[in-house]
Design a protein around this motif. Structure first.
Motif, PDB file in Angstrom:
ATOM      1  N   GLY A 120      40.026  50.092  58.302  1.00 46.98           N
ATOM      2  CA  GLY A 120      41.344  50.109  57.687  1.00 46.98           C
ATOM      3  C   GLY A 120      41.719  48.729  57.165  1.00 46.98           C
ATOM      4  O   GLY A 120      40.896  47.806  57.141  1.00 46.98           O
ATOM      5  N   GLN A 121      42.983  48.579  56.788  1.00 46.72           N
ATOM      6  CA  GLN A 121      43.452  47.311  56.226  1.00 46.72           C
ATOM      7  C   GLN A 121      43.258  46.161  57.198  1.00 46.72           C
ATOM      8  O   GLN A 121      42.952  45.050  56.797  1.00 46.72           O
ATOM      9  N   LYS A 122      43.404  46.421  58.494  1.00 49.12           N
ATOM     10  CA  LYS A 122      43.200  45.390  59.510  1.00 49.12           C
ATOM     11  C   LYS A 122      41.797  44.787  59.398  1.00 49.12           C
ATOM     12  O   LYS A 122      41.611  43.583  59.534  1.00 49.12           O
ATOM     13  N   ASP A 123      40.810  45.619  59.132  1.00 49.07           N
ATOM     14  CA  ASP A 123      39.436  45.144  58.989  1.00 49.07           C
ATOM     15  C   ASP A 123      39.295  44.248  57.753  1.00 49.07           C
ATOM     16  O   ASP A 123      38.568  43.255  57.778  1.00 49.07           O
ATOM     17  N   PHE A 124      40.005  44.590  56.691  1.00 48.27           N
ATOM     18  CA  PHE A 124      39.966  43.778  55.476  1.00 48.27           C
ATOM     19  C   PHE A 124      40.634  42.421  55.705  1.00 48.27           C
ATOM     20  O   PHE A 124      40.177  41.406  55.179  1.00 48.27           O
ATOM     21  N   VAL A 125      41.688  42.397  56.509  1.00 50.85           N
ATOM     22  CA  VAL A 125      42.359  41.131  56.849  1.00 50.85           C
ATOM     23  C   VAL A 125      41.397  40.249  57.651  1.00 50.85           C
ATOM     24  O   VAL A 125      41.236  39.057  57.351  1.00 50.85           O
ATOM     25  N   GLU A 126      40.746  40.823  58.647  1.00 51.05           N
ATOM     26  CA  GLU A 126      39.824  40.057  59.493  1.00 51.05           C
ATOM     27  C   GLU A 126      38.639  39.532  58.681  1.00 51.05           C
ATOM     28  O   GLU A 126      38.238  38.381  58.849  1.00 51.05           O
ATOM     29  N   VAL A 127      38.089  40.359  57.816  1.00 50.28           N
ATOM     30  CA  VAL A 127      36.955  39.928  56.995  1.00 50.28           C
ATOM     31  C   VAL A 127      37.405  38.863  55.993  1.00 50.28           C
ATOM     32  O   VAL A 127      36.694  37.883  55.763  1.00 50.28           O
ATOM     33  N   PHE A 128      38.583  39.016  55.433  1.00 51.46           N
ATOM     34  CA  PHE A 128      39.098  37.999  54.517  1.00 51.46           C
ATOM     35  C   PHE A 128      39.215  36.660  55.239  1.00 51.46           C
ATOM     36  O   PHE A 128      38.821  35.618  54.695  1.00 51.46           O
ATOM     37  N   ASP A 129      39.736  36.660  56.460  1.00 49.14           N
ATOM     38  CA  ASP A 129      39.859  35.420  57.235  1.00 49.14           C
ATOM     39  C   ASP A 129      38.494  34.778  57.463  1.00 49.14           C
ATOM     40  O   ASP A 129      38.333  33.558  57.318  1.00 49.14           O
ATOM     41  N   LEU A 130      37.513  35.578  57.836  1.00 51.69           N
ATOM     42  CA  LEU A 130      36.169  35.073  58.076  1.00 51.69           C
ATOM     43  C   LEU A 130      35.582  34.496  56.788  1.00 51.69           C
ATOM     44  O   LEU A 130      35.013  33.401  56.793  1.00 51.69           O
ATOM     45  N   ILE A 131      35.732  35.217  55.687  1.00 56.91           N
ATOM     46  CA  ILE A 131      35.199  34.749  54.407  1.00 56.91           C
ATOM     47  C   ILE A 131      35.926  33.479  53.967  1.00 56.91           C
ATOM     48  O   ILE A 131      35.303  32.538  53.459  1.00 56.91           O
ATOM     49  N   ASP A 132      37.213  33.421  54.200  1.00 60.47           N
ATOM     50  CA  ASP A 132      37.990  32.235  53.864  1.00 60.47           C
ATOM     51  C   ASP A 132      37.425  31.009  54.591  1.00 60.47           C
ATOM     52  O   ASP A 132      37.235  29.948  53.990  1.00 60.47           O
TER      53      ASP A 132
END
Length: 161
Positions: free
Chosen positions: A123-135
């Motif tokens: 879900g969106q939570k997973d996209f937030v976590e992956v965005f943080d990691l990629i950032d």
């Protein structure tokens, strides 16, 4: 060049983040992204990736998913896979002389090891976590690129007497 499975979530996020951060730092870099698979070719980024980037004030560029090409191995200095599996597939595709260009994304993210998880199934939570990691990984990569550029463009010092 960033590589993930379908080129609609992780790799276009890394692509747009590196472009955004490099531009803000006044650093010129050529960036692209592609997929191992051809299943998403022609598709735009996942709307959840676009929404998370937008939430953080970053607009995703006009992106059309594509599969990695042999010519990419000559064109780019770094080919960065989001998972060990992507890196293994890239090594099978790469001409022998370019295999050293292939790296795992988390090599650039201090304190993070392993794969960047695929948020597509979550879900969106997973996209937030992956965005943080990629950032975090993009910050490390940009710092390394800037350091390497500084090392190659630094003027030679006169000999000491």
């Amino acid at each position: 060049m960033f590589i993930c499975t379908g080129n609609i979530c992780r790799s276009p996020t890394a692509h747009v983040l590196l472009m955004h951060k490099a531009r803000a730092a006044g650093f010129d870099v050529e960036v692209d992204s592609a997929a191992i698979s051809n299943e998403e070719c022609g598709n735009p980024p996942d709307p959840r990736s676009v929404a998370e980037a937008r939430r953080r004030g970053i607009e995703m560029h006009a992106h059309c998913a594509r599969q990695v090409r042999k010519s990419d191995f000559d064109r780019f200095e770094l080919i960065i896979g989001m998972t060990a599996q992507h890196c293994a597939a890239l090594r099978r595709l790469a001409p022998a002389s370019t295999a050293g260009k292939i790296h795992l994304f988390t090599e650039y993210a201090d304190g993070i090891e392993g794969d960047v998880p695929d948020p597509w199934y979550g879900g969106q939570k997973d996209f937030v976590e992956v965005f943080d990691l990629i950032d975090q990984g993009v910050d490390g990569l940009l710092a390394r690129l800037q350091a390497d550029a500084g090392a190659t463009s630094a003027p030679a010092r006169p000999p000491r007497r």
